[in-house]
Design an enzyme around this catalytic site. Structure first.
Site, mmCIF file in Angstrom:
data_model
loop_
_atom_site.group_PDB
_atom_site.id
_atom_site.type_symbol
_atom_site.label_atom_id
_atom_site.label_comp_id
_atom_site.label_asym_id
_atom_site.label_seq_id
_atom_site.Cartn_x
_atom_site.Cartn_y
_atom_site.Cartn_z
ATOM 1 N N GLY A 151 34.199 -14.187 27.376
ATOM 2 C CA GLY A 151 33.135 -13.924 28.327
ATOM 3 C C GLY A 151 31.798 -14.388 27.784
ATOM 4 N N CYS A 152 30.797 -14.436 28.654
ATOM 5 C CA CYS A 152 29.477 -14.926 28.255
ATOM 6 C C CYS A 152 28.782 -13.964 27.291
ATOM 7 C CB CYS A 152 28.618 -15.186 29.487
ATOM 8 S SG CYS A 152 28.622 -13.861 30.711
ATOM 9 N N TYR A 153 28.731 -12.678 27.622
ATOM 10 C CA TYR A 153 28.122 -11.720 26.697
ATOM 11 C C TYR A 153 28.866 -11.679 25.357
ATOM 12 C CZ TYR A 153 25.000 -9.619 30.236
ATOM 13 O OH TYR A 153 24.009 -9.388 31.164
ATOM 14 N N CYS A 156 27.752 -14.692 23.271
ATOM 15 C CA CYS A 156 26.369 -14.615 22.798
ATOM 16 C C CYS A 156 26.201 -13.574 21.693
ATOM 17 C CB CYS A 156 25.456 -14.296 23.978
ATOM 18 S SG CYS A 156 23.703 -14.605 23.690
#
Length: 347
Positions: A151-153, A156
């Site tokens: 996922g993106c979170y 990051c």
């Protein structure tokens, strides 16, 4: 390569789908052979996405008509719950799969079912999936038949933590806090009130404070690298009034007096998409817009034993489609940067 990789995209009408189309159009060793959408079957890709006029002559097809089994690799850019039903058949036919949804990310099935509110359709395949955080699992990704794109979170937040966790540099029993902000495209392309300009523009808010689906995914990565840390992890996402971009501010405690910037630089020395900035720098989301990059800085908070890590990515590129293409490159023995050399857009 003498023969191009034949790629298919399932669910190509969303933001991650069109981002895959954009990136793969510039890849010298890939031919996009099939794009699917049940709702837009028969519509030309170039008509649906005017930005791709003159680039693709394909039309959307239903998954049953698209001949996905003839592809070398298929990307699932679908809502949660689709890939777990459709990917097993393709894998049995020798097709390699990269799933950009959450269907295969979490190894503990009851945990996944709790957070995603459905019964998993392919629990036996979850243990075979490789978690596709490229800079963490390169060797496993290279051999994988099925890659669970992060996922993106989680991307990051995890990228700045991985080098420190692998060396057990975080202090057990202390809070590890991730304060994160995402652009509105992270909510997807389907219409909802919260994504309207009048709601998201000129506004800033936290959401998922009672628990976000990416929490167990990040905790899984942490727990797999260092004991005694995941239990203290706290994650709060926020919606920022921008289209693309993701920013994570992570507060952590180190177990010794080592220089964390050196640890990150050493670990990512050969990682072309990782940029460790000089101490005191503040990475900006606009510095990665449209590119498969993660920029990180770290420094100690004033008069404190807390360290502050800043991490930025484009949620649609390094946080989704770009990392998927990076994983595809690894799977097929190509240079990771192949087709991903785009420079960030500014302004």
């Amino acid at each position: 390569m003498s023969k191009k990789i034949k790629a298919g995209i399932v669910g190509a009408t969303g933001y991650t789908g069109v981002e895959l189309l954009r990136l793969l159009a510039a890849h010298p060793d890939v031919e996009v052979a099939a794009v699917t959408s049940r709702s837009e079957a028969g519509t030309a890709v170039a008509d649906y996405f005017p930005s791709l006029r003159g680039v693709y002559g394909l039309a959307f097809q239903t998954p049953d008509e698209a001949g996905l089994e003839q592809c070398d690799i298929v990307f699932f850019a679908t809502p949660n719950g689709i890939a777990m039903k459709d990917a097993p058949r393709l894998i049995e036919q020798g097709v390699r799969v990269i799933d950009l949804s959450a269907d295969f990310r979490i190894r503990d099935i009851p945990t996944w079912e709790h957070w995603y509110g459905m019964t998993h359709a392919a629990p036996g395949l979850v243990s075979q999936a490789v978690y596709g955080l490229s800079e963490l699992n390169r060797e496993a990704v290279a051999q994988a038949r099925l890659v669970a794109n992060p996922g993106c979170y989680p991307t990051c937040v995890s990228l700045p933590l991985v080098p420190l966790l692998r060396q057990c540099r975080l202090k057990p029993g202390m809070p590890l806090i991730a304060d994160c902000k995402s652009g509105v495209s992270g909510a997807g392309r389907k219409g909802n009130v919260g994504s309207l300009l009048c709601e998201a523009g000129d506004n800033f808010k936290a959401y998922g404070t009672a628990g976000h689906r990416h929490l167990p995914e990040i905790r899984q990565t942490i727990a797999g690298l260092q004991d005694g840390i995941a239990e203290g992890f706290v994650f709060t996402p926020h919606l920022a009034p921008m289209i693309r971009g993701m920013h994570a501010t992570v507060y952590l405690h180190l177990s010794d007096g080592s220089d964390p910037e050196t640890v990150l630089r050493d670990y990512y020395r050969d990682s072309p998409f990782m940029d460790i900035l000089p101490a005191g720098s503040t990475p900006e989301t606009r510095s990665v817009r449209g590119a498969n990059l993660c920029r990180i800085s770290i420094r100690q908070a004033a008069q404190s034993d807390v360290w502050v890590v800043l991490s930025v990515i484009d949620n649609l590129v390094k946080g989704a489609a770009g990392q998927a293409v990076q994983n595809m490159n690894i799977m097929f023995g190509l240079e990771e940067t192949h087709g991903l050399g785009g420079i960030p857009l500014l302004p």
